[in-house]
Design an enzyme around this catalytic site. Sequence first.
Site, mmCIF file in Angstrom:
data_model
loop_
_atom_site.group_PDB
_atom_site.id
_atom_site.type_symbol
_atom_site.label_atom_id
_atom_site.label_comp_id
_atom_site.label_asym_id
_atom_site.label_seq_id
_atom_site.Cartn_x
_atom_site.Cartn_y
_atom_site.Cartn_z
ATOM 1 N N TRP A 102 21.175 12.100 80.060
ATOM 2 C CA TRP A 102 22.399 12.860 80.333
ATOM 3 C C TRP A 102 22.078 14.209 80.956
ATOM 4 O O TRP A 102 22.786 14.669 81.859
ATOM 5 C CB TRP A 102 23.245 13.002 79.070
ATOM 6 C CG TRP A 102 23.734 11.689 78.550
ATOM 7 C CD1 TRP A 102 23.481 11.133 77.333
ATOM 8 C CD2 TRP A 102 24.568 10.741 79.241
ATOM 9 N NE1 TRP A 102 24.104 9.905 77.227
ATOM 10 C CE2 TRP A 102 24.767 9.650 78.378
ATOM 11 C CE3 TRP A 102 25.165 10.712 80.511
ATOM 12 C CZ2 TRP A 102 25.542 8.534 78.739
ATOM 13 C CZ3 TRP A 102 25.931 9.612 80.871
ATOM 14 C CH2 TRP A 102 26.111 8.538 79.988
ATOM 15 N N ASP A 171 26.338 20.444 76.734
ATOM 16 C CA ASP A 171 26.998 19.146 76.590
ATOM 17 C C ASP A 171 26.916 18.795 75.104
ATOM 18 O O ASP A 171 25.823 18.572 74.573
ATOM 19 C CB ASP A 171 26.243 18.122 77.455
ATOM 20 C CG ASP A 171 26.787 16.700 77.310
ATOM 21 O OD1 ASP A 171 27.676 16.472 76.476
ATOM 22 O OD2 ASP A 171 26.291 15.823 78.056
ATOM 23 N N LYS A 195 32.934 9.794 71.184
ATOM 24 C CA LYS A 195 31.904 9.679 70.150
ATOM 25 C C LYS A 195 32.387 10.232 68.817
ATOM 26 O O LYS A 195 32.306 9.542 67.811
ATOM 27 C CB LYS A 195 30.620 10.366 70.597
ATOM 28 C CG LYS A 195 29.821 9.465 71.537
ATOM 29 C CD LYS A 195 29.540 10.055 72.866
ATOM 30 C CE LYS A 195 28.970 9.000 73.812
ATOM 31 N NZ LYS A 195 28.636 9.549 75.106
#
Length: 359
Positions: A102, A171, A195
């Site tokens: 990511w 993030d 999530k």
Amino acid sequence: MSRVYNFSAGPSMLPEEVLKKAQDEMLECGKSGMSVMEMSHRSKDYQEIIDGAEALVRELMNVPDNYKVLFLQGGGSTQFAMVPLNLANKNKKADYVITGQWAKKAAAEAERYITVNKVASSADKTFSYIPKLDKSTFSSDADYFYICYNNTIYGTRFTKLPETDATLVADISSCVMSEVIDVTKFGLLFAGAQKNLGPAGVTLVIVREDLLDDVMDITPTMLNYKTHADNGSMYNTPPTYGIYVLKLVLEWIKAKGGVAELQKINEAKAKILYDYLDSSKLFKGTVVPEDRSLMNVPFVTGNDELDAKFVAEAKAAGFVNLKGHRTVGGMRASIYNAMPVEGVEKLVEFMKKFEAENA
Ligand SMILES: *Cc1c(COP(=O)(O)O)cnc(C)c1O
């Protein structure tokens, strides 16, 4: 009905209380005479929902008044472009720590617009640790410094923030509201909802107001934070139902005692699993102990066939989505906020039984 223990990395489990409340309100929410899905986003009923969601984010994360709370679309991945397009407005330069897929994707996207300085990487050992940072590698003129706080795929997390003078951006897609985060340390935080916060389709952004000016001319209207900040996340139609479910999840977190209480539960849950992994002769964790994630726990047997057998037998026993990411192999148990302690205890019981049978 038989609901499984779902260890998916995302979209992932939601609290059953939340699903039931959504079910109760499916045909009529409040006294509106309609489902939330059917409401105009300009209606008073919907305004109350989105205002309530924002108020809960502010309360649960202790967000100061000089920060905007935004509900956007496009997932975490759209933030990979929005961050440079909005924040790299002075020197068109930013520092990135490469701790996994990511962060790599975020850096690659930023490179399309600005100069990216990769200050450290843990690619040499399949991202199984958080690299030690050396200030001499930092840019003196970076517009921001970027980290991926919790690395969903590799199961690592930052436990100490980089000591940088640049605006810190993180993030927090896979750890938002799972542990206490001091918002004041950051210029911008973002998280895809799927999530820890709700269904896919909503992205939470928390951004300090003073960072919203002077964006690059090429920044598209919809990718400009100010567009959404000036319009209460309603410049265009927001993901109305997703924001509603997110609000229900936040109410659930509040009822649990808030983020600090959830953190204690999450630490206990993770400890059950890591303690077993450290004592097992069959399974072992893939991450160095000091950087272990509370949310995503990768582990392996060291034998691909045995891994596959474990995943299949676990699935048959009601523990699903335990297959690891293809770049790590083995297994990964994602144990987000909604995973009850009992789910982790039962998984460990099952692993012990599998170990005894396959030793
Ligand atoms: C899942 C995830 C993403 C990607 O989110 P999308 O909403 O699918 O774009 C980005 N960063 C992290 C840390 C993630 O876990």
